[in-house]
Design a protein around this motif. Sequence first.
Motif, PDB file in Angstrom:
ATOM      1  N   LEU A 137     -18.096 -17.381   7.571  1.00 54.66           N
ATOM      2  CA  LEU A 137     -19.362 -16.871   7.080  1.00 54.66           C
ATOM      3  C   LEU A 137     -20.238 -16.393   8.239  1.00 54.66           C
ATOM      4  CD1 LEU A 137     -21.413 -16.327   4.853  1.00 54.66           C
ATOM      5  CD2 LEU A 137     -22.106 -18.735   4.995  1.00 54.66           C
ATOM      6  N   LEU A 157     -19.026 -13.133   9.281  1.00 57.91           N
ATOM      7  CA  LEU A 157     -19.397 -12.096   8.319  1.00 57.91           C
ATOM      8  C   LEU A 157     -20.844 -11.652   8.528  1.00 57.91           C
ATOM      9  CD1 LEU A 157     -18.312 -10.592   5.733  1.00 57.91           C
ATOM     10  CD2 LEU A 157     -19.438 -12.390   4.417  1.00 57.91           C
ATOM     11  N   LEU A 158     -21.701 -12.578   8.936  1.00 59.03           N
ATOM     12  CA  LEU A 158     -23.114 -12.276   9.159  1.00 59.03           C
ATOM     13  C   LEU A 158     -23.389 -11.731  10.553  1.00 59.03           C
ATOM     14  CD1 LEU A 158     -24.694 -15.431   7.477  1.00 59.03           C
ATOM     15  CD2 LEU A 158     -24.569 -13.121   6.516  1.00 59.03           C
ATOM     16  N   SER A 208     -17.085  -5.743   5.152  1.00 60.33           N
ATOM     17  CA  SER A 208     -16.989  -6.065   3.739  1.00 60.33           C
ATOM     18  C   SER A 208     -15.539  -6.440   3.475  1.00 60.33           C
ATOM     19  CB  SER A 208     -17.403  -4.864   2.872  1.00 60.33           C
ATOM     20  OG  SER A 208     -17.307  -5.185   1.512  1.00 60.33           O
ATOM     21  N   GLN A 236     -23.632 -11.437  -0.194  1.00 57.62           N
ATOM     22  CA  GLN A 236     -23.185 -10.948   1.114  1.00 57.62           C
ATOM     23  C   GLN A 236     -24.069  -9.807   1.591  1.00 57.62           C
ATOM     24  OE1 GLN A 236     -19.091  -9.300   1.475  1.00 57.62           O
ATOM     25  NE2 GLN A 236     -20.082  -7.704   2.681  1.00 57.62           N
ATOM     26  N   GLN A 296     -26.486 -10.016   4.869  1.00 59.92           N
ATOM     27  CA  GLN A 296     -26.298  -9.099   5.989  1.00 59.92           C
ATOM     28  C   GLN A 296     -27.542  -8.247   6.218  1.00 59.92           C
ATOM     29  OE1 GLN A 296     -22.647  -7.038   4.956  1.00 59.92           O
ATOM     30  NE2 GLN A 296     -21.422  -8.413   6.220  1.00 59.92           N
ATOM     31  N   TYR A 349     -27.253 -15.799   1.227  1.00 57.51           N
ATOM     32  CA  TYR A 349     -25.914 -15.544   0.669  1.00 57.51           C
ATOM     33  C   TYR A 349     -25.648 -16.495  -0.500  1.00 57.51           C
ATOM     34  CZ  TYR A 349     -20.720 -15.451   0.718  1.00 57.51           C
ATOM     35  OH  TYR A 349     -19.395 -15.368   0.380  1.00 57.51           O
TER      36      TYR A 349
END
Length: 307
Positions: free
Chosen positions: A10, A13-14, A28, A40, A44, A204
């Motif tokens: 996570l 992803l951020l 993505s 998400q 972001q 999120y």
Amino acid sequence: MTGPSPAERLVDLLNLEEIDLNIFRGRSPHESLQRVFGGQVAGQALVAAGRTVDEERPVHSLHAYFLRPGIPGVPIVYQVERVRDGRSFTTRRVVAVQQGRTIFNLTASFHVREPGFEHQMPMPRVPEPESLPQLADEIRERLGSLPVPLERMARRQAFDLRYVDRLRWSPSELEGVEPRSAVWMRAIGSLGDDPLVHTCALTYASDMTLLDAVRLPVEPLWGPRNFDTASLDHAMWFHRPFRADEWFLYQQESPIATGARGLARGQIFDREGRLIVSVMQEGLFRPHSPERQASPAQQPQGQAATQ
């Protein structure tokens, strides 16, 4: 040798790529979902806004609209407009673009910490999270095992979810059910010490279960779906510092559903009972024909997405 923890994935992803001044690119992931998970995109976008603000000004609120469904596997570009830098408040506007089309926009406000009086509503009395089953275990108990897509998703899920009330599996269990839901959450693994990461991780998570409260009176939280559901807008107010890798209680209720839209509001408390975040969201609920109802394996619970 083990791979990264769900929390580490996570955080990755951020971790947006800065490709130009005020322009960021986010991954993505390829998922089995038809749309990019709305939380998400919101998380972001808030990262992009926060990267342009001094650390001593934490975010205190955000207001966002989901405009188009995001495409899994396609990068999302976040364009930040520096609207205002005042003595106490900073405002940023973020537009999320995918394949040349705007899919999401967000306005975030940041505020220097100031002293002031305090009051809050009390946290409801609920069982401790350790006394409740993990969501995946509760599903396994009912089905005997998780369907393969859900087993894969459970291994990658960034948050441990534990519902205060047991899941309802059939319409016969819905009689007299009020539009309320509560769930304990925490990130699975450490998120590090950056306050912005914790704020964006909770953003999120805030989109994962909030519309449950709208659905409860008309369909089970698990099982065939009767509605096409999508998040329309999302607003959050951050009251106090917190860690998203420690237990927090997400208390959710729906004051109204009408005209194919349902409104949900949430209060997020830390384990000490402090109210740390307030949330509002409106969702779209379009009834569909029986032949379009998805099986439990096709519709994992807690996956709100952009419209």
